[in-house]
Design an enzyme around this catalytic site. Structure first.
Site, PDB file in Angstrom:
ATOM      1  N   GLY A 207       3.382  -3.758   2.249  1.00  0.00           N
ATOM      2  CA  GLY A 207       2.325  -4.722   2.538  1.00  0.00           C
ATOM      3  C   GLY A 207       2.604  -6.051   1.847  1.00  0.00           C
ATOM      4  O   GLY A 207       3.403  -6.862   2.315  1.00  0.00           O
ATOM      5  N   GLY A 208       1.975  -6.253   0.697  1.00  0.00           N
ATOM      6  CA  GLY A 208       2.037  -7.543  -0.008  1.00  0.00           C
ATOM      7  C   GLY A 208       3.440  -8.128  -0.147  1.00  0.00           C
ATOM      8  O   GLY A 208       3.658  -9.309   0.121  1.00  0.00           O
TER       9      GLY A 208
ATOM     10  N   ASN B  27       4.145  -4.422   6.849  1.00  0.00           N
ATOM     11  CA  ASN B  27       2.770  -4.451   7.353  1.00  0.00           C
ATOM     12  C   ASN B  27       2.129  -5.743   6.865  1.00  0.00           C
ATOM     13  O   ASN B  27       1.746  -5.852   5.697  1.00  0.00           O
ATOM     14  CB  ASN B  27       2.011  -3.221   6.819  1.00  0.00           C
ATOM     15  CG  ASN B  27       0.542  -3.268   7.188  1.00  0.00           C
ATOM     16  OD1 ASN B  27       0.111  -4.102   7.988  1.00  0.00           O
ATOM     17  ND2 ASN B  27      -0.241  -2.373   6.601  1.00  0.00           N
ATOM     18  N   TRP B  28       2.024  -6.710   7.775  1.00  0.00           N
ATOM     19  CA  TRP B  28       1.501  -8.029   7.376  1.00  0.00           C
ATOM     20  C   TRP B  28      -0.023  -8.066   7.305  1.00  0.00           C
ATOM     21  O   TRP B  28      -0.602  -9.075   6.954  1.00  0.00           O
ATOM     22  CB  TRP B  28       1.988  -9.095   8.363  1.00  0.00           C
ATOM     23  CG  TRP B  28       3.425  -9.475   8.189  1.00  0.00           C
ATOM     24  CD1 TRP B  28       4.282  -9.066   7.201  1.00  0.00           C
ATOM     25  CD2 TRP B  28       4.175 -10.366   9.032  1.00  0.00           C
ATOM     26  NE1 TRP B  28       5.520  -9.641   7.391  1.00  0.00           N
ATOM     27  CE2 TRP B  28       5.480 -10.448   8.505  1.00  0.00           C
ATOM     28  CE3 TRP B  28       3.875 -11.094  10.183  1.00  0.00           C
ATOM     29  CZ2 TRP B  28       6.477 -11.237   9.086  1.00  0.00           C
ATOM     30  CZ3 TRP B  28       4.868 -11.878  10.770  1.00  0.00           C
ATOM     31  CH2 TRP B  28       6.148 -11.939  10.222  1.00  0.00           C
ATOM     32  N   LYS B  29      -0.665  -6.991   7.730  1.00  0.00           N
ATOM     33  CA  LYS B  29      -2.136  -6.937   7.713  1.00  0.00           C
ATOM     34  C   LYS B  29      -2.710  -8.178   8.412  1.00  0.00           C
ATOM     35  O   LYS B  29      -2.127  -8.627   9.393  1.00  0.00           O
ATOM     36  CB  LYS B  29      -2.628  -6.757   6.268  1.00  0.00           C
ATOM     37  CG  LYS B  29      -1.895  -5.590   5.590  1.00  0.00           C
ATOM     38  CD  LYS B  29      -2.529  -5.091   4.341  1.00  0.00           C
ATOM     39  CE  LYS B  29      -1.708  -3.918   3.805  1.00  0.00           C
ATOM     40  NZ  LYS B  29      -2.301  -3.225   2.688  1.00  0.00           N
TER      41      LYS B  29
ATOM     42  N   GLU C 139      -6.601   1.518   5.668  1.00  0.00           N
ATOM     43  CA  GLU C 139      -7.652   0.489   5.842  1.00  0.00           C
ATOM     44  C   GLU C 139      -8.411   0.712   7.149  1.00  0.00           C
ATOM     45  O   GLU C 139      -9.598   0.406   7.238  1.00  0.00           O
ATOM     46  CB  GLU C 139      -7.013  -0.913   5.761  1.00  0.00           C
ATOM     47  CG  GLU C 139      -6.642  -1.244   4.319  1.00  0.00           C
ATOM     48  CD  GLU C 139      -5.425  -2.136   4.150  1.00  0.00           C
ATOM     49  OE1 GLU C 139      -5.011  -2.804   5.118  1.00  0.00           O
ATOM     50  OE2 GLU C 139      -4.871  -2.147   3.029  1.00  0.00           O
TER      51      GLU C 139
ATOM     52  N   HIS D 151      -3.759   3.720   9.559  1.00  0.00           N
ATOM     53  CA  HIS D 151      -3.585   3.129   8.227  1.00  0.00           C
ATOM     54  C   HIS D 151      -4.863   3.354   7.416  1.00  0.00           C
ATOM     55  O   HIS D 151      -5.962   3.357   7.969  1.00  0.00           O
ATOM     56  CB  HIS D 151      -3.280   1.632   8.364  1.00  0.00           C
ATOM     57  CG  HIS D 151      -2.931   1.004   7.043  1.00  0.00           C
ATOM     58  ND1 HIS D 151      -3.889   0.597   6.158  1.00  0.00           N
ATOM     59  CD2 HIS D 151      -1.734   0.755   6.460  1.00  0.00           C
ATOM     60  CE1 HIS D 151      -3.288   0.109   5.066  1.00  0.00           C
ATOM     61  NE2 HIS D 151      -1.979   0.201   5.231  1.00  0.00           N
TER      62      HIS D 151
ATOM     63  N   GLU E 181       1.090   7.109   2.256  1.00  0.00           N
ATOM     64  CA  GLU E 181       0.592   5.986   1.464  1.00  0.00           C
ATOM     65  C   GLU E 181      -0.590   6.448   0.626  1.00  0.00           C
ATOM     66  O   GLU E 181      -1.723   6.509   1.115  1.00  0.00           O
ATOM     67  CB  GLU E 181       0.146   4.848   2.388  1.00  0.00           C
ATOM     68  CG  GLU E 181       1.263   4.297   3.250  1.00  0.00           C
ATOM     69  CD  GLU E 181       0.977   2.861   3.680  1.00  0.00           C
ATOM     70  OE1 GLU E 181       1.756   1.982   3.297  1.00  0.00           O
ATOM     71  OE2 GLU E 181      -0.026   2.619   4.366  1.00  0.00           O
TER      72      GLU E 181
ATOM     73  N   SER F  13       2.391  -0.498  -2.828  1.00  0.00           N
ATOM     74  CA  SER F  13       2.949  -1.367  -3.872  1.00  0.00           C
ATOM     75  C   SER F  13       4.468  -1.259  -4.007  1.00  0.00           C
ATOM     76  O   SER F  13       5.006  -1.311  -5.115  1.00  0.00           O
ATOM     77  CB  SER F  13       2.253  -1.110  -5.217  1.00  0.00           C
ATOM     78  OG  SER F  13       0.882  -1.431  -5.129  1.00  0.00           O
TER      79      SER F  13
ATOM     80  N   GLY G 100      -1.917  -2.001  -2.480  1.00  0.00           N
ATOM     81  CA  GLY G 100      -2.420  -3.296  -2.906  1.00  0.00           C
ATOM     82  C   GLY G 100      -2.922  -3.327  -4.336  1.00  0.00           C
ATOM     83  O   GLY G 100      -3.557  -4.291  -4.762  1.00  0.00           O
TER      84      GLY G 100
END
Ligand code: PGA
Length: 277
Positions: A262-263, A37-39, A125, A123, A195, A241, A201
């Site tokens: 993600g990150g 997930n590159w956001k 977010e 998601h 999640e 994470s 994050g």
């Protein structure tokens, strides 16, 4: 590989002694999905550079499915760069209407036309910053299934809910609300991503045991709603994470069928390391 384990693929590549038989009418394996997930990161040029570096790192690595979820504006470039490879491409969000006067939104038809075969839905977010409720998630899920795009439905509790002992209730509500009106036959395509919001994050990962526990709650709820067969084959990913150094412990849990990253998915080397957990 013809064993009776209901684990996702290749349990013999891990630890054969930990093969677990789970109850259910099917022995179909669950193939893990490792998703990036590159956001809201990367330009088209940066996305192409990622794919150019990433594909050779995972060449021949077909044990699990791999998918990249870039912003919609990157989809044409990423889909073109991944074409002919074993790496799938998905959207981070869809709108539930097929077309219309919905300024700023992107439809499933538009996303499919530029190469998306998967989409994230709900998601945290989206839920937190854009007010997505379970009812909206449900409408988007119906739209995704209608158009044959693989939905990755994200659910998870926030820290206060976990601390108040409400995790199981929150997960059940999200599953029942999000899946309302979905038939067992249609549900076969769905992937869930658990999640925990407090792990996204933050560098705080759920322990493999905490994650597996939540996955069991989710799978039981899916079984209650859609039957044991659907529940036994539905993939439930963990996200929050995930890094190269914790991926193995998490994904090799019997209950965890892959990861939403993600990150650590933004760099080809670290995402490839996770793919090769
Ligand atoms: P993270 O994000 O890996 O950076 O915690 C996961 C996600 O939001 O899907």
């Amino acid at each position: 590989m013809e064993g009776n384990s209901c684990a996702r693929g290749h349990p013999d590549e891990r630890n054969p002694s930990t093969k677990i038989e789970i109850e259910g009418p099917t022995n179909m394996p669950r193939k893990a999905l490792i998703a990036a997930n590159w956001k809201m990161f990367k330009t088209p040029a940066e996305a192409e550079a990622f794919v150019d570096a990433f594909l050779p790192l995972v060449a021949g690595h077909t044990r699990d499915e791999i998918a990249l979820f870039p912003s919609p504006v990157l989809l044409p470039a990423v889909a073109a760069a991944c074409s002919g490879s074993h790496v799938a491409v998905g959207a981070q969000n869809i709108y539930f209407a097929e077309e219309g006067a919905f300024t700023g939104e992107t439809s499933v038809l538009q996303l499919k036309a530029v190469g998306a075969t998967h989409t994230l839905i709900g998601h945290s977010e989206r839920r937190q910053y854009f007010g997505e409720s379970d009812a909206i998630v449900n409408k988007k899920l119906h739209t995704a299934l209608k158009h044959g795009i693989v939905p990755v439905v994200c659910i998870g509790e926030v820290l206060e809910e976990r601390e108040a002992g409400k995790t199981a209730g929150v997960l059940k509500t999200q599953v029942t609300g999000g899946f309302a009106g979905i038939t067992p036959a249609a549900a076969a395509a769905i992937v869930i991503a658990y999640e925990p919001v407090w792990a996204i994050g933050t560098g705080k990962t759920a322990t493999p045991e905490i994650a597996a526990d939540a996955h069991r709650i989710i799978r039981a709820e899916v079984a209650a709603l859609l039957g044991a067969e659907v529940a036994a084959t539905m993939r439930i990913l963990y996200g929050g994470s995930v890094k190269p150094d914790n991926a193995t412990a998490l994904i090799s849990q019997e209950e965890i069928d892959g990861a939403l990253v993600g990150g650590a998915s933004l760099r080809p080397d670290s995402f490839a390391a996770i793919v090769k957990y």
